[in-house]
Design a protein around this motif. Structure first.
Motif, PDB file in Angstrom:
ATOM      1  N   LEU A   1       2.080  12.299  -7.800  1.00  0.00           N
ATOM      2  CA  LEU A   1       2.827  13.088  -8.791  1.00  0.00           C
ATOM      3  C   LEU A   1       4.090  13.676  -8.171  1.00  0.00           C
ATOM      4  N   GLN A   2       4.032  14.026  -6.901  1.00  0.00           N
ATOM      5  CA  GLN A   2       5.212  14.536  -6.212  1.00  0.00           C
ATOM      6  C   GLN A   2       6.311  13.467  -6.180  1.00  0.00           C
ATOM      7  N   SER A   3       5.929  12.217  -5.959  1.00  0.00           N
ATOM      8  CA  SER A   3       6.905  11.123  -5.928  1.00  0.00           C
ATOM      9  C   SER A   3       7.474  10.850  -7.310  1.00  0.00           C
ATOM     10  N   VAL A   4       6.624  10.878  -8.331  1.00  0.00           N
ATOM     11  CA  VAL A   4       7.104  10.670  -9.700  1.00  0.00           C
ATOM     12  C   VAL A   4       8.134  11.741 -10.037  1.00  0.00           C
ATOM     13  N   ARG A   5       7.837  12.978  -9.675  1.00  0.00           N
ATOM     14  CA  ARG A   5       8.800  14.068  -9.910  1.00  0.00           C
ATOM     15  C   ARG A   5      10.102  13.808  -9.152  1.00  0.00           C
ATOM     16  N   ALA A   6       9.984  13.362  -7.893  1.00  0.00           N
ATOM     17  CA  ALA A   6      11.168  13.102  -7.072  1.00  0.00           C
ATOM     18  C   ALA A   6      12.032  12.000  -7.678  1.00  0.00           C
ATOM     19  N   GLU A   7      11.411  10.995  -8.277  1.00  0.00           N
ATOM     20  CA  GLU A   7      12.167   9.913  -8.912  1.00  0.00           C
ATOM     21  C   GLU A   7      12.995  10.424 -10.078  1.00  0.00           C
TER      22      GLU A   7
ATOM     23  N   ILE B   1      -5.512   0.737 -14.888  1.00  0.00           N
ATOM     24  CA  ILE B   1      -5.136   0.971 -13.495  1.00  0.00           C
ATOM     25  C   ILE B   1      -5.839  -0.084 -12.652  1.00  0.00           C
ATOM     26  N   VAL B   2      -5.054  -0.843 -11.899  1.00  0.00           N
ATOM     27  CA  VAL B   2      -5.581  -1.789 -10.917  1.00  0.00           C
ATOM     28  C   VAL B   2      -5.113  -1.240  -9.572  1.00  0.00           C
ATOM     29  N   PRO B   3      -5.974  -0.495  -8.868  1.00  0.00           N
ATOM     30  CA  PRO B   3      -5.547   0.175  -7.639  1.00  0.00           C
ATOM     31  C   PRO B   3      -4.826  -0.772  -6.677  1.00  0.00           C
ATOM     32  N   GLY B   4      -3.696  -0.280  -6.169  1.00  0.00           N
ATOM     33  CA  GLY B   4      -2.899  -1.042  -5.232  1.00  0.00           C
ATOM     34  C   GLY B   4      -1.958  -2.038  -5.867  1.00  0.00           C
ATOM     35  N   HIS B   5      -2.056  -2.212  -7.203  1.00  0.00           N
ATOM     36  CA  HIS B   5      -1.247  -3.255  -7.853  1.00  0.00           C
ATOM     37  C   HIS B   5      -0.472  -2.785  -9.083  1.00  0.00           C
ATOM     38  N   ARG B   6      -1.137  -2.135 -10.040  1.00  0.00           N
ATOM     39  CA  ARG B   6      -0.416  -1.786 -11.268  1.00  0.00           C
ATOM     40  C   ARG B   6      -1.116  -0.672 -12.036  1.00  0.00           C
TER      41      ARG B   6
ATOM     42  N   ASP C   1      -3.026  13.162  -9.153  1.00  0.00           N
ATOM     43  CA  ASP C   1      -2.441  11.858  -8.854  1.00  0.00           C
ATOM     44  C   ASP C   1      -2.836  10.863  -9.939  1.00  0.00           C
ATOM     45  N   ILE C   2      -2.336   9.648  -9.794  1.00  0.00           N
ATOM     46  CA  ILE C   2      -2.725   8.549 -10.673  1.00  0.00           C
ATOM     47  C   ILE C   2      -3.592   7.656  -9.798  1.00  0.00           C
ATOM     48  N   GLY C   3      -4.878   7.605 -10.076  1.00  0.00           N
ATOM     49  CA  GLY C   3      -5.761   6.865  -9.180  1.00  0.00           C
ATOM     50  C   GLY C   3      -7.038   6.395  -9.823  1.00  0.00           C
ATOM     51  N   ALA C   4      -7.951   5.986  -8.977  1.00  0.00           N
ATOM     52  CA  ALA C   4      -9.219   5.418  -9.429  1.00  0.00           C
ATOM     53  C   ALA C   4     -10.017   6.397 -10.296  1.00  0.00           C
ATOM     54  N   ASN C   5      -9.801   7.696 -10.102  1.00  0.00           N
ATOM     55  CA  ASN C   5     -10.532   8.698 -10.881  1.00  0.00           C
ATOM     56  C   ASN C   5      -9.818   9.100 -12.164  1.00  0.00           C
ATOM     57  N   THR C   6      -8.660   8.516 -12.437  1.00  0.00           N
ATOM     58  CA  THR C   6      -7.915   8.846 -13.645  1.00  0.00           C
ATOM     59  C   THR C   6      -8.650   8.282 -14.858  1.00  0.00           C
ATOM     60  N   MET C   7      -8.921   9.130 -15.818  1.00  0.00           N
ATOM     61  CA  MET C   7      -9.607   8.714 -17.033  1.00  0.00           C
ATOM     62  C   MET C   7      -8.691   7.781 -17.840  1.00  0.00           C
ATOM     63  N   LEU C   8      -9.244   6.665 -18.303  1.00  0.00           N
ATOM     64  CA  LEU C   8      -8.471   5.687 -19.065  1.00  0.00           C
ATOM     65  C   LEU C   8      -8.736   5.817 -20.557  1.00  0.00           C
TER      66      LEU C   8
ATOM     67  N   GLN D   1       0.840  -1.214   0.000  1.00  0.00           N
ATOM     68  CA  GLN D   1       0.000   0.000   0.000  1.00  0.00           C
ATOM     69  C   GLN D   1       0.870   1.258   0.000  1.00  0.00           C
ATOM     70  N   GLU D   2       1.950   1.247   0.788  1.00  0.00           N
ATOM     71  CA  GLU D   2       2.852   2.402   0.813  1.00  0.00           C
ATOM     72  C   GLU D   2       3.594   2.545  -0.516  1.00  0.00           C
ATOM     73  N   ALA D   3       3.998   1.425  -1.103  1.00  0.00           N
ATOM     74  CA  ALA D   3       4.675   1.459  -2.405  1.00  0.00           C
ATOM     75  C   ALA D   3       3.721   1.987  -3.476  1.00  0.00           C
ATOM     76  N   TRP D   4       2.451   1.599  -3.400  1.00  0.00           N
ATOM     77  CA  TRP D   4       1.450   2.081  -4.358  1.00  0.00           C
ATOM     78  C   TRP D   4       1.236   3.585  -4.174  1.00  0.00           C
ATOM     79  N   ALA D   5       1.095   4.022  -2.926  1.00  0.00           N
ATOM     80  CA  ALA D   5       0.888   5.448  -2.668  1.00  0.00           C
ATOM     81  C   ALA D   5       2.054   6.266  -3.225  1.00  0.00           C
ATOM     82  N   TRP D   6       3.274   5.770  -3.045  1.00  0.00           N
ATOM     83  CA  TRP D   6       4.442   6.452  -3.597  1.00  0.00           C
ATOM     84  C   TRP D   6       4.350   6.501  -5.121  1.00  0.00           C
ATOM     85  N   SER D   7       4.054   5.368  -5.738  1.00  0.00           N
ATOM     86  CA  SER D   7       4.087   5.245  -7.199  1.00  0.00           C
ATOM     87  C   SER D   7       3.017   6.059  -7.900  1.00  0.00           C
TER      88      SER D   7
END
Length: 187
Positions: A41-47, A96-101, A62-69, A32-38
């Motif tokens: 957008l702040q984390s993506v920028r930091a990477e 997007i599979v929340p929490g996984h990919r 963010d990249i999440g359940a509300n992101t249009m596919l 869950q923490e790895a997913w939250a990081w991934s």
């Protein structure tokens, strides 16, 4: 929605890809923490810092359940060292599979085809999570150079995420007896 739901682009364009890279890092946090990081957008920028500054489409949080596919979320600009424009994409998530990919399959100026999949799984030793990036692309020019640049970028991203999430990112660490050993916690 699976990636096969996006007409044309995936099935036709991705057959052109001639470079594939996979990188995995084990981090000592929950999936869950790895997913939250991934998906932050702040984390993506930091990477990507300091190599690239990523300017996301306006309004994206963010990249999440509300992101249009399957539709572009807008233009995403890549600035080398935060200053020089080097590429632009029409940021598109196809799955997007929340929490996984998630799968990002965007049109880039520099690529005939681009597909980036990030997968989060529990580590086999039950100590943390594995973050795996699968990248498949077909450059419009200078394939060996672009391949090396993308490989460098993702190696940098994994180094930064390992550092941020507490994995030992140093290649050499010390055993208890003081002898050097290869660090197996980060790739």
């Amino acid at each position: 929605m699976g990636s096969s739901m996006v007409p044309g682009y995936i099935d036709e364009e991705m057959t052109m890809a001639d470079v594939e890279l996979t990188m995995t890092t084990q981090v000592p946090v929950s999936t869950q923490e790895a997913w939250a990081w991934s998906t932050s957008l702040q984390s993506v920028r930091a990477e990507m810092r300091p190599l690239l500054k990523l300017v996301f489409p306006k309004g994206m949080t963010d990249i999440g359940a509300n992101t249009m596919l399957g539709k572009s979320l807008g233009r995403c600009q890549f600035l080398l060292f935060g200053l020089f424009p080097v590429d632009m994409s029409k940021l598109t998530f196809t799955e997007i599979v929340p929490g996984h990919r998630f799968v990002e399959q965007s049109q880039l100026l520099s690529m005939h085809a681009w597909r980036h999949e990030r997968v989060i799984t529990p580590a086999a030793d039950a100590r943390g999570a594995l973050i795996t990036d699968h990248v498949k692309f077909s450059p419009r020019f200078a394939t060996p150079v672009v391949r090396a640049m993308v490989k460098l970028l993702f190696a940098h991203r994994h180094k930064m995420l390992a550092r941020a999430l507490g994995a030992q990112s140093q290649e050499i660490a010390q055993n208890r007896d003081g002898r050097a050993r290869r660090d197996r916690s980060a790739w």
